[in-house]
Design an enzyme around this catalytic site. Sequence first.
Site, PDB file in Angstrom:
ATOM      1  N   HIS A  58      -3.932  -5.097   0.484  1.00  0.00           N
ATOM      2  CA  HIS A  58      -3.651  -5.899   1.619  1.00  0.00           C
ATOM      3  C   HIS A  58      -3.559  -7.095   1.884  1.00  0.00           C
ATOM      4  CE1 HIS A  58      -3.514  -1.681   3.997  1.00  0.00           C
ATOM      5  NE2 HIS A  58      -4.001  -1.331   2.851  1.00  0.00           N
ATOM      6  N   GLY A  92      -6.131   5.984  -1.308  1.00  0.00           N
ATOM      7  CA  GLY A  92      -6.524   7.052  -2.079  1.00  0.00           C
ATOM      8  C   GLY A  92      -5.752   7.474  -2.921  1.00  0.00           C
ATOM      9  N   PHE A  93      -4.527   7.178  -3.072  1.00  0.00           N
ATOM     10  CA  PHE A  93      -3.464   7.379  -4.100  1.00  0.00           C
ATOM     11  C   PHE A  93      -3.261   6.131  -4.919  1.00  0.00           C
ATOM     12  CE2 PHE A  93      -3.580  10.684  -0.783  1.00  0.00           C
ATOM     13  CZ  PHE A  93      -3.317  11.943  -1.356  1.00  0.00           C
ATOM     14  N   CYS A 110       0.700  -1.236  -0.024  1.00  0.00           N
ATOM     15  CA  CYS A 110       0.018  -0.013  -0.090  1.00  0.00           C
ATOM     16  C   CYS A 110       0.992   1.465   0.065  1.00  0.00           C
ATOM     17  CB  CYS A 110      -1.041  -0.022   1.228  1.00  0.00           C
ATOM     18  SG  CYS A 110      -2.290   0.859   0.819  1.00  0.00           S
ATOM     19  N   LEU A 111       1.024   2.160   1.000  1.00  0.00           N
ATOM     20  CA  LEU A 111       1.834   3.443   1.059  1.00  0.00           C
ATOM     21  C   LEU A 111       3.205   2.988   1.021  1.00  0.00           C
ATOM     22  CD1 LEU A 111       2.007   6.203   1.488  1.00  0.00           C
ATOM     23  CD2 LEU A 111       2.233   5.930   3.823  1.00  0.00           C
ATOM     24  N   GLU A 153      -2.807  -9.081   3.955  1.00  0.00           N
ATOM     25  CA  GLU A 153      -2.666  -9.585   5.370  1.00  0.00           C
ATOM     26  C   GLU A 153      -3.958  -9.453   5.780  1.00  0.00           C
ATOM     27  OE1 GLU A 153      -3.003  -5.675   6.000  1.00  0.00           O
ATOM     28  OE2 GLU A 153      -1.600  -6.618   4.511  1.00  0.00           O
TER      29      GLU A 153
END
Length: 367
Positions: A341, A299-300, A255-256, A343
């Site tokens: 995600h 959101g990105f 993710c990030l 996990e």
Amino acid sequence: MEERKPALLVLEDGTVFYGKATGKIGTTTGEIAFNTGMTGYQEVFTDPSYYGQILVMTTSHIGNYGVTPEEVESESVKIAGLVTKKFATNFSRTSATSGLQDYLEENEKVGITDIDTRALVRHIRHKGAMNAIISSELLDEKELLKQVKDVPSMDGLELSSKVATKEAYESGNPDAEWKVALLDFGVKKNIIRCLVERGCFVKVFPLNTTLDELKAFNPDGYMLSNGPGDPSAMPTEIALVKELVELGTPIFGICLGHQILGLSQGLKTEKMFNGHRGINHPVMNLLTGKGEITSQNHGFVIAKDSVQSNPRIKVTHEHLNDQTIAGIMLTDKPVFSVQYHPEASAGPHDSRYLFDQFISNMKQAKH
């Protein structure tokens, strides 16, 4: 049961929804977002990636199975506020330790219920992500609209420092076969759990960690965690990840962490019109041709056109709803990442193989 107090939800475009108060009596602001998951609300509320978000749950009934300490992804509720259609004060699950109302009050979170969440989500889908304010203490629409106009945009906002650990800590058996250095941008507990279950000794490092401090741990691999906010607002972390990539040690980003990895390789990220949030997002593994149902919260996204001009980057996964990039790998190093995600607890589990892939990369690098 005592009557709920009235509450207002005001969007920055002036749209107003009238409802009843849940959680703490007060006022809260943040970017409004919606999650399409039918279960797992406690995991969602405690996910650090949701920091700064007023969250709309699209499932009609929230709170009906209560809360339990076993179903948290961090030490506290991270959402800025909660919007529901129906909010259950009573709960039916025998393993639950308390109700959602008490849980939100303990975590000092403001919410609103008894509104038409279907109409709200349709509005957000049409108009795009925007800031919002919930209040159960101030019911002046004009004043609330004035306040929400002052809320900073998520675009350009760095939030990881608000949720990441301030001190390094360890998890797992120190004598485990693999040592993983995890860079904490807002990590979910289950990422650490998934690594420990696979024979990893994990050391979680805070944001201000230097390359030398990470290398001193002598890890077999590096994990780049999930987290909130705009990845492009984190130049120090982007530079650090660029240095990590050049080491040639296996890296896995989520993710990030995936977005920061992309930025470290010269790719660009962009804010989405509406993010992906839920446990039912279809993704295609372009390497195997298999479809996966995934949990997502972002959101990105990495901009597609920036990948096409970089021969070192290969797109490995694609979101089937809008063809956005859901995974990348480096062609010359054991480095990969995904936008979703794997996990997710309690699921879906389609993507857990990515942790096995990370272990396999560490094994190959070591031998």
